[in-house]
Every structure is written in structure tokens, then in C-alpha cells.
Enzyme design. Structure first.
Site, PDB file in Angstrom:
ATOM      1  N   TYR A  56     -18.663 -15.015  46.452  1.00 35.96           N
ATOM      2  CA  TYR A  56     -19.184 -14.473  47.712  1.00 35.96           C
ATOM      3  C   TYR A  56     -20.139 -15.511  48.301  1.00 35.96           C
ATOM      4  O   TYR A  56     -21.291 -15.651  47.893  1.00 35.96           O
ATOM      5  CB  TYR A  56     -19.924 -13.150  47.482  1.00 35.96           C
ATOM      6  CG  TYR A  56     -19.029 -11.966  47.137  1.00 35.96           C
ATOM      7  CD1 TYR A  56     -17.649 -12.007  47.337  1.00 35.96           C
ATOM      8  CD2 TYR A  56     -19.570 -10.786  46.635  1.00 35.96           C
ATOM      9  CE1 TYR A  56     -16.836 -10.934  47.034  1.00 35.96           C
ATOM     10  CE2 TYR A  56     -18.755  -9.694  46.337  1.00 35.96           C
ATOM     11  CZ  TYR A  56     -17.397  -9.774  46.530  1.00 35.96           C
ATOM     12  OH  TYR A  56     -16.596  -8.692  46.230  1.00 35.96           O
ATOM     13  N   LEU A 206     -14.927   2.859  53.005  1.00 34.10           N
ATOM     14  CA  LEU A 206     -15.009   3.049  54.458  1.00 34.10           C
ATOM     15  C   LEU A 206     -14.005   2.163  55.173  1.00 34.10           C
ATOM     16  O   LEU A 206     -14.091   1.958  56.389  1.00 34.10           O
ATOM     17  CB  LEU A 206     -16.436   2.744  54.944  1.00 34.10           C
ATOM     18  CG  LEU A 206     -17.492   3.704  54.402  1.00 34.10           C
ATOM     19  CD1 LEU A 206     -18.886   3.272  54.836  1.00 34.10           C
ATOM     20  CD2 LEU A 206     -17.208   5.125  54.853  1.00 34.10           C
ATOM     21  N   ARG A 208     -13.779  -0.977  55.147  1.00 30.87           N
ATOM     22  CA  ARG A 208     -14.558  -2.091  55.741  1.00 30.87           C
ATOM     23  C   ARG A 208     -15.285  -1.672  57.017  1.00 30.87           C
ATOM     24  O   ARG A 208     -15.537  -2.483  57.895  1.00 30.87           O
ATOM     25  CB  ARG A 208     -13.671  -3.311  56.036  1.00 30.87           C
ATOM     26  CG  ARG A 208     -12.551  -3.607  55.037  1.00 30.87           C
ATOM     27  CD  ARG A 208     -13.108  -3.807  53.656  1.00 30.87           C
ATOM     28  NE  ARG A 208     -12.073  -4.092  52.683  1.00 30.87           N
ATOM     29  CZ  ARG A 208     -11.912  -5.257  52.069  1.00 30.87           C
ATOM     30  NH1 ARG A 208     -12.724  -6.240  52.341  1.00 30.87           N
ATOM     31  NH2 ARG A 208     -10.976  -5.429  51.173  1.00 30.87           N
ATOM     32  N   GLY A 209     -15.563  -0.395  57.129  1.00 31.27           N
ATOM     33  CA  GLY A 209     -16.265   0.099  58.318  1.00 31.27           C
ATOM     34  C   GLY A 209     -15.331   0.744  59.329  1.00 31.27           C
ATOM     35  O   GLY A 209     -15.776   1.449  60.234  1.00 31.27           O
ATOM     36  N   SER A 212     -15.816   4.401  59.305  1.00 34.22           N
ATOM     37  CA  SER A 212     -17.227   4.766  59.147  1.00 34.22           C
ATOM     38  C   SER A 212     -17.735   5.586  60.316  1.00 34.22           C
ATOM     39  O   SER A 212     -18.818   6.157  60.265  1.00 34.22           O
ATOM     40  CB  SER A 212     -18.083   3.504  59.028  1.00 34.22           C
ATOM     41  OG  SER A 212     -18.058   2.805  60.270  1.00 34.22           O
TER      42      SER A 212
HETATM   43  N1  LIG Z   1     -12.641  -6.114  43.833  1.00 35.24           N
HETATM   44  C1  LIG Z   1     -12.368  -6.535  45.032  1.00 35.24           C
HETATM   45  O1  LIG Z   1     -11.323  -7.136  45.275  1.00 35.24           O
HETATM   46  C2  LIG Z   1     -13.328  -6.253  46.159  1.00 35.24           C
HETATM   47  C3  LIG Z   1     -12.944  -6.534  47.473  1.00 35.24           C
HETATM   48  C4  LIG Z   1     -13.850  -6.245  48.488  1.00 35.24           C
HETATM   49  C5  LIG Z   1     -15.081  -5.711  48.204  1.00 35.24           C
HETATM   50  N2  LIG Z   1     -15.443  -5.462  46.911  1.00 35.24           N
HETATM   51  C6  LIG Z   1     -16.774  -4.916  46.594  1.00 35.24           C
HETATM   52  O2  LIG Z   1     -16.906  -3.628  47.136  1.00 35.24           O
HETATM   53  C7  LIG Z   1     -18.055  -3.561  47.985  1.00 35.24           C
HETATM   54  C8  LIG Z   1     -17.802  -2.597  49.118  1.00 35.24           C
HETATM   55  O3  LIG Z   1     -16.643  -3.015  49.835  1.00 35.24           O
HETATM   56  P1  LIG Z   1     -16.606  -3.248  51.379  1.00 35.24           P
HETATM   57  O4  LIG Z   1     -17.915  -3.760  51.837  1.00 35.24           O
HETATM   58  O5  LIG Z   1     -15.428  -4.050  51.698  1.00 35.24           O
HETATM   59  O6  LIG Z   1     -16.275  -1.834  51.924  1.00 35.24           O
HETATM   60  P2  LIG Z   1     -16.863  -0.671  52.754  1.00 35.24           P
HETATM   61  O7  LIG Z   1     -18.006  -0.067  52.040  1.00 35.24           O
HETATM   62  O8  LIG Z   1     -15.673   0.126  53.072  1.00 35.24           O
HETATM   63  O9  LIG Z   1     -17.339  -1.329  54.121  1.00 35.24           O
HETATM   64  C9  LIG Z   1     -18.622  -1.811  54.309  1.00 35.24           C
HETATM   65  C10 LIG Z   1     -18.896  -1.988  55.795  1.00 35.24           C
HETATM   66  O10 LIG Z   1     -18.776  -0.722  56.446  1.00 35.24           O
HETATM   67  C11 LIG Z   1     -19.711  -0.641  57.516  1.00 35.24           C
HETATM   68  N3  LIG Z   1     -20.446   0.635  57.446  1.00 35.24           N
HETATM   69  C12 LIG Z   1     -20.575   1.520  58.441  1.00 35.24           C
HETATM   70  N4  LIG Z   1     -21.277   2.582  58.066  1.00 35.24           N
HETATM   71  C13 LIG Z   1     -21.641   2.386  56.801  1.00 35.24           C
HETATM   72  C14 LIG Z   1     -22.410   3.130  55.871  1.00 35.24           C
HETATM   73  N5  LIG Z   1     -22.967   4.297  56.191  1.00 35.24           N
HETATM   74  N6  LIG Z   1     -22.617   2.622  54.652  1.00 35.24           N
HETATM   75  C15 LIG Z   1     -22.072   1.449  54.312  1.00 35.24           C
HETATM   76  N7  LIG Z   1     -21.325   0.666  55.152  1.00 35.24           N
HETATM   77  C16 LIG Z   1     -21.123   1.151  56.395  1.00 35.24           C
HETATM   78  C17 LIG Z   1     -20.656  -1.814  57.357  1.00 35.24           C
HETATM   79  O11 LIG Z   1     -20.359  -2.744  58.367  1.00 35.24           O
HETATM   80  P3  LIG Z   1     -21.404  -2.952  59.548  1.00 35.24           P
HETATM   81  O12 LIG Z   1     -22.683  -3.352  58.858  1.00 35.24           O
HETATM   82  O13 LIG Z   1     -20.794  -4.011  60.370  1.00 35.24           O
HETATM   83  O14 LIG Z   1     -21.488  -1.611  60.237  1.00 35.24           O
HETATM   84  C18 LIG Z   1     -20.327  -2.436  56.022  1.00 35.24           C
HETATM   85  O15 LIG Z   1     -20.436  -3.839  56.062  1.00 35.24           O
HETATM   86  C19 LIG Z   1     -18.306  -5.010  48.407  1.00 35.24           C
HETATM   87  O16 LIG Z   1     -19.627  -5.235  48.794  1.00 35.24           O
HETATM   88  C20 LIG Z   1     -17.922  -5.749  47.159  1.00 35.24           C
HETATM   89  O17 LIG Z   1     -19.009  -5.738  46.252  1.00 35.24           O
HETATM   90  C21 LIG Z   1     -14.566  -5.713  45.893  1.00 35.24           C
END
Ligand SMILES: NC(=O)c1ccc[n+]([C@@H]2O[C@H](COP(=O)([O-])OP(=O)(O)OC[C@H]3O[C@@H](n4cnc5c(N)ncnc54)[C@H](OP(=O)(O)O)[C@@H]3O)[C@@H](O)[C@H]2O)c1
Length: 331
Positions: A56, A206, A208-209, A212
Site C-alpha cells: 500500500y 461498501l 469502495r464507497g 455507501s
Molecule cells: N485482500 C484484498 O485483496 C483487499 C483489497 C482491498 C482492500 N482490502 C482491505 O480492506 C479494507 C477495506 O476495503 P475498501 O477500502 O476497499 O472498502 P470499503 O470499506 O468498501 O470502501 C471504503 C471507502 O468507502 C467510502 N465510504 C463512504 N462511507 C463510508 C463509511 N461510513 N465508512 C467507511 N468508508 C466509507 C470511503 O471513501 P471516501 O472517503 O472517498 O468517501 C472509503 O475510502 C482496505 O482498507 C484494505 O485494508 C483488502
């Protein structure tokens, strides 16, 4: 904060975990001070599972977490670290390295960047097609025996790979995308995890938002924001997917919660063996996400949610085509 135990051998962690990826630019520029304040707020409200990856922003995320976690009791949180994705100086992804000597090398760098003597759950981010999974996880088993790693985890692999890895070293959890828009895990992977006693940490809950409630067709991804390359956010697909969000919003309104809370709670309701990770990078988003764990969804609520967003309803793949090939399951 409620807790959940990852599989039969893994640690007990908060029922909601914090993913730190977005704090290192995956969704465009992030504010460093706000990111650190978000980690602190998470820990202070009882979140004990923090997920990162050495790739990352090429170590940036681990260094950020080291700073945020400085002074905290090392036993008060669990670090989940992914490794193995290769990158170039232009930030491009160039494959996966799961060779045993590479595992130990990646681990040595992560321990140093994180400023810790052990990692709680260590996992290859993707399967290296050139290296049998037994060799990759065999190296992690050695590192567990040496005390540098506490638990083996996996990420985005299929059911057969899970079985092969688990035969070498018990797997604590599989990290995989699981949300109302991404349900491929339900066919073979989730039953296999349950048969073997392995937990699931769900990411992208979510989408990726996208689901959301904060995304709109007029919102465009800024520089460096990976959502600009996501098929589900692309013109032609995003309008369809946002119509699903509006249907979900009606259920959320009736339930007296936000769309994001409903989407997170739906994942958490799929089983006590599942821990949703949220990718909050601000305290405001985190504060919205946390109450999702207090939502009690009835069978009727779950049916209303699935009527609003039926399985397979999303339009567009969950990753750009070049990345779909590296996944163990589809959408
Ligand atoms: N194993 C893998 O292959 C893999 C792949 C991807 C991620 N991950 C891990 O999983 C974690 C979560 O995944 P993700 O960030 O892709 O998915 P997510 O939680 O679905 O999406 C996060 C995004 O959603 C938006 N959002 C809107 N409202 C929210 C709320 N109330 N709470 C949190 N986010 C909100 C934010 O964007 P805005 O700030 O722009 O609103 C945030 O950046 C990552 O940080 C990483 O550690 C693992």
C-alpha cells in the site's frame, strides 16, 4: 464493541475491523493527520483489528500505522498484513512473489517498518501462480514457529487453495471481497471455510464507497483514485449500480439508519464467523460505520435488503479485467 473469533485457531478481534489502505492514496489523496486521528479513534472505541499491506503505497501505509500505533500497548490490537504484490516506481503493479525466500524478505521489511517484533495475521495478497501454495505458506509456518508471525491468513483464493494451505498450517481467516454487490464467495468459498473452521474478514463491504450512499453519478474519481479504473464506477454501469443504492436507501430510511450502516450490517449478519473491514480514512466516516454493529437486522429486514439488491444485481466486474485473473472467485 462486540468481538468475534477468526476461525477455530485465530485471534478474537473486534467485530468490525479497520482497513488502512485508503490512508495511503488508494482513493486519492488522504490527509496524514486525519488518517492517524482515525486510527486513534478506532482504537479508542474498541476496534482491535487493523489491516494493511506492505505494497500500500510501497511501505507508506505501514509507516503511517507505526506512527499511529506508537505508544499503544502492542497486545491491545491485532495487525493483519498482506504481502507479495510487486510494484514499480511508477506505482504500477507487476505481479506477485510467493517464493519462500521472498516471504521472509517481505516479512523482515514489514516488521521493521511497523516497528514491531511480530505480525498477528500474515497473508499473501494474491496467489503466485508460479509457486505452489504449500511453499508460500510453508515459509509462513516457519515464521510462526520462529515467533515472528502469530497466524496464517489468506486473501482472494479459491476453495481448493484454501484446503491445500490449511493442510500445511491452520488458516485463521480468509480476506476476500464480500458485499451486497459481490457475493461470489457464497458458492464454494464460504462453505469450505465453515467446514474447515476458518474465519472470513470481508473487505469492500461498501464496494469502495459505491454503496455507501455518499457516491453519485456526478462524482468523479480524482487523481490516483483507483475507483477511476473500476468497472462498477464507470459511466454506463454506475447509474445502474446507484439505482440499487436508492432502493437500499428506502430500506435504510425505514430502519432509521444510513445506507452505509445497512450495507455493513448486512455483511456482519451473514455469520458470526465474518468480520467486516471498513476502509474509513476519516473520523467522520468511521463514526458512521461503527454503529452498524449495533443494528439488529431481522429476517424481514434481510429479505427487504436482498429484494433491493438481489444477488448478481451489480453491473460491471469488481476489478479491472487485468486484475480479475488474479482472483480465486469472480464477482
Ligand atoms: N485482500 C484484498 O485483496 C483487499 C483489497 C482491498 C482492500 N482490502 C482491505 O480492506 C479494507 C477495506 O476495503 P475498501 O477500502 O476497499 O472498502 P470499503 O470499506 O468498501 O470502501 C471504503 C471507502 O468507502 C467510502 N465510504 C463512504 N462511507 C463510508 C463509511 N461510513 N465508512 C467507511 N468508508 C466509507 C470511503 O471513501 P471516501 O472517503 O472517498 O468517501 C472509503 O475510502 C482496505 O482498507 C484494505 O485494508 C483488502
Amino acid at each position: 464493541m462486540q468481538t468475534r473469533t477468526l476461525g477455530t485457531t485465530g485471534p478474537t478481534v473486534s467485530a468490525l475491523g479497520l482497513g488502512a489502505m485508503g490512508m495511503s492514496g488508494a482513493y486519492g489523496a488522504a490527509d496524514r493527520a486525519e488518517s492517524i486521528a482515525t486510527v486513534h479513534a478506532a482504537l479508542d472505541t474498541g476496534v482491535t483489528l487493523i489491516d494493511t499491506g506492505d505494497f500500500y503505497a510501497m511501505g507508506h501505509n505501514e509507516l503511517l500505522l507505526a506512527e499511529a500505533l506508537r505508544g499503544r500497548d502492542r497486545d491491545s490490537y491485532r495487525l493483519s498484513v498482506k504481502f507479495g504484490q510487486l510494484r514499480g516506481p511508477g506505482r504500477e503493479f507487476s505481479g506477485q512473489d510467493g517464493r519462500p525466500e521472498a516471504v521472509k524478505n517481505f516479512l523482515a521489511y514489514s516488521l521493521t517498518r511497523l516497528g514491531t517484533d511480530h505480525i498477528d495475521i500474515y497473508r499473501p495478497a494474491r496467489l503466485d501462480p508460479a509457486v505452489p501454495i504449500e511453499e508460500t505458506v510453508g515459509a509462513i509456518k516457519e515464521m510462526i514457529e520462529a515467533g515472528y508471525v502469530r497466524n496464517l491468513g489468506l486473501s482472494e483464493v479459491d476453495a481448493e487453495t484454501i484446503r491445500r494451505a490449511h493442510a500445511v498450517q491452520p488458516v485463521a481467516d480468509l480476506q476476500i471481497e464480500y458485499s451486497l454487490l459481490s457475493r461470489a464467495v457464497e458458492a464454494d468459498v464460504l462453505p469450505t471455510l465453515r467446514e474447515l473452521g476458518i474465519g472470513l474478514t470481508a473487505y469492500g463491504v461498501l464496494s469502495r464507497g459505491l454503496i455507501s450512499g455518499h457516491w453519485s453519478a456526478g462524482r468523479t474519481a480524482g487523481p490516483g483514485d483507483g475507483r477511476g479504473f473500476s468497472p462498477r464506477f464507470s459511466t454506463g454501469n454506475v447509474e445502474h449500480n446507484l439505482a440499487l443504492v436508492e432502493a437500499l436507501r428506502m430500506v435504510a430510511d425505514a430502519k432509521g439508519c444510513t445506507v452505509a450502516q445497512l450495507a455493513i450490517a448486512w455483511v456482519a449478519a451473514q455469520g458470526e464467523d465474518i468480520v467486516p473491514l471498513v476502509g474509513a480514512r476519516t473520523r467522520e466516516r468511521l463514526a458512521e460505520a461503527l454503529p452498524a454493529m449495533e443494528l439488529n437486522l431481522t429476517a424481514e429486514d434481510l429479505a427487504d435488503i436482498e429484494n433491493a439488491v438481489p444477488p448478481g444485481a451489480a453491473r460491471g466486474d469488481r476489478y479491472p479485467s487485468a486484475f480479475m485473473a488474479g482472483l480465486g472467485v469472480g464477482n
